[in-house]
Scaffold this active site. Sequence first.
Site, PDB file in Angstrom:
ATOM      1  N   GLY A  44      33.935  66.143  65.484  1.00 46.57           N
ATOM      2  CA  GLY A  44      34.328  65.389  66.535  1.00 46.57           C
ATOM      3  C   GLY A  44      35.638  64.800  66.079  1.00 46.57           C
ATOM      4  N   GLU A  60      38.937  69.223  70.820  1.00 44.35           N
ATOM      5  CA  GLU A  60      38.307  69.356  69.339  1.00 44.35           C
ATOM      6  C   GLU A  60      37.358  70.411  69.159  1.00 44.35           C
ATOM      7  OE1 GLU A  60      38.184  67.342  66.929  1.00 44.35           O
ATOM      8  OE2 GLU A  60      39.481  65.454  67.694  1.00 44.35           O
ATOM      9  N   GLU A  64      38.067  73.618  66.413  1.00 42.55           N
ATOM     10  CA  GLU A  64      37.054  74.061  65.620  1.00 42.55           C
ATOM     11  C   GLU A  64      36.593  75.639  65.619  1.00 42.55           C
ATOM     12  OE1 GLU A  64      35.145  72.998  62.529  1.00 42.55           O
ATOM     13  OE2 GLU A  64      36.212  71.529  63.529  1.00 42.55           O
ATOM     14  N   PRO A  81      27.899  48.461  66.291  1.00 40.87           N
ATOM     15  CA  PRO A  81      29.013  48.051  65.302  1.00 40.87           C
ATOM     16  C   PRO A  81      29.031  48.445  63.856  1.00 40.87           C
ATOM     17  CG  PRO A  81      28.362  46.211  66.672  1.00 40.87           C
ATOM     18  CD  PRO A  81      27.370  47.153  66.599  1.00 40.87           C
ATOM     19  N   GLU A 115      34.418  72.775  55.698  1.00 41.53           N
ATOM     20  CA  GLU A 115      33.629  73.820  55.813  1.00 41.53           C
ATOM     21  C   GLU A 115      32.971  73.645  57.484  1.00 41.53           C
ATOM     22  OE1 GLU A 115      29.817  76.382  53.952  1.00 41.53           O
ATOM     23  OE2 GLU A 115      30.825  74.452  53.029  1.00 41.53           O
TER      24      GLU A 115
END
Lengths: 227, 227
Positions: A44, A60, A64, A81, A115
């Site tokens: 992400g 993203e 990848e 939070p 990786e």
Amino acid sequence: MKEEFPTPSVAVDIITFSIKENSLKVLLIKRGVEPFKDKWAIPGGFVRIKESLEEAAKRELEEETGVKEVYLEQLYTFGEPSRDPRGRVITVSYFALINDEKSEQELKATADASEAKWFSVKELPELAFDHARILKYAMKRLRWKFEYTTLAFSLLPKKFTLTQLQKLYEIVFDRKFDKRNFRKKIRSLDLITPTKEIQKDVSNRPPKLYSFKKRIGEIVEILPPNK
Amino acid sequence: MKEEFPTPSVAVDIITFSIKENSLKVLLIKRGVEPFKDKWAIPGGFVRIKESLEEAAKRELEEETGVKEVYLEQLYTFGEPSRDPRGRVITVSYFALINDEKSEQELKATADASEAKWFSVKELPELAFDHARILKYAMKRLRWKFEYTTLAFSLLPKKFTLTQLQKLYEIVFDRKFDKRNFRKKIRSLDLITPTKEIQKDVSNRPPKLYSFKKRIGEIVEILPPNK
DNA sequence: CCAAAAGTGTTACAAGTACACCCATGA
DNA sequence: TCATGGGTGTACTTGTAACACTTTTGG
């Protein structure tokens, strides 16, 4: 306008599924930085100020895997939070489904990842952050989509056999289905048309090929027979 | 840590449903400020740095209605860069369901809202931002929840009649159900137990009272008979 | 001719749907 | 005694589940 308080960061996480080697796989990265350095995590990144959430997820994912055309769907937004020890990060999770051919290419390491690797959902490593929970949720959604929509067909080639379709369901649900009942059900749903072709070069009776005639993702209660 | 780019603001919007006067209502506020001044909108507000998304939604809802104990569930996160003309605002939408008794109290005007009002979902005003779309999505989810979970029972008193339950479904689905089939289905699901009481002071045959014996929100395919 | 997967139908059971009349009460 | 909503059962149709053998091809 902008409120006067410190604002949270917003990220997207993408849970990417694919079928490989007759098993359901999910794409994970090994974290190259703290916290959770060397743990596996869902890939992400942060949302840029001028892109939509979906664009961020697509970007993203492409960084990848190199894959551009994918089924992508928003899952859930996690915003405790305390979920990221570095600070307040709200993450909008997406799930992606890509088919084997498209995902054959080499996975690329990125900025924070040393990786990237496909894991069978049956042999998962320990995950960073609250990612185990997110992944579990994604699995649930994936199965739901297979049960109630035509999403499965997005993983098949234009022309496919009924056995291919059934195998897909068997992998996703980790269960066998009765061949006759499965076929009866699929045919009754009016989702496919027989082509006049048959698959050649198999060392057994050659199967008939069908093509899908509806829209991917349409709601239809395909539901795995033998529930 | 914090990424180096300008960050979006994060808000929560709460779509609040209630049943009043035999009709499904949704709570809207009249905007007191630009943009969309004097238009109706879904109430919401910014997430504070130390509260979770759900806490934010609960806080906003209580400020608006005074109601504390509600069913609350995350819906979807909307994040198109253009959805708010003031700047980049990502909104995590929630849907809330409160029952009539609890929501009888006066609605409070708040900072940005000149007025708050319950609208029948069949007579909605024009809405600000992309709120029409959000509300539509919430309706879909509400119906889904009534069909596949025991959520409906959260709107009933501890002891209720089968007719009350059926009326609920008829309001939410805007459709009539067959009384005998509805009862047969509900009874077959093993969700309720008959109490020994009957309701008094009605000018017709007094109905039996039942109590709910499962957990709210549990998945069960209640599904409206006569689909 | 063997191995391997493709292909096909019937029967039993469960669930869903359509439908109409009597009952208990208060006014 | 009437108006009002409460309460009940049956027949039909549809969907689901269990189950075993024959066919076609390549090697």
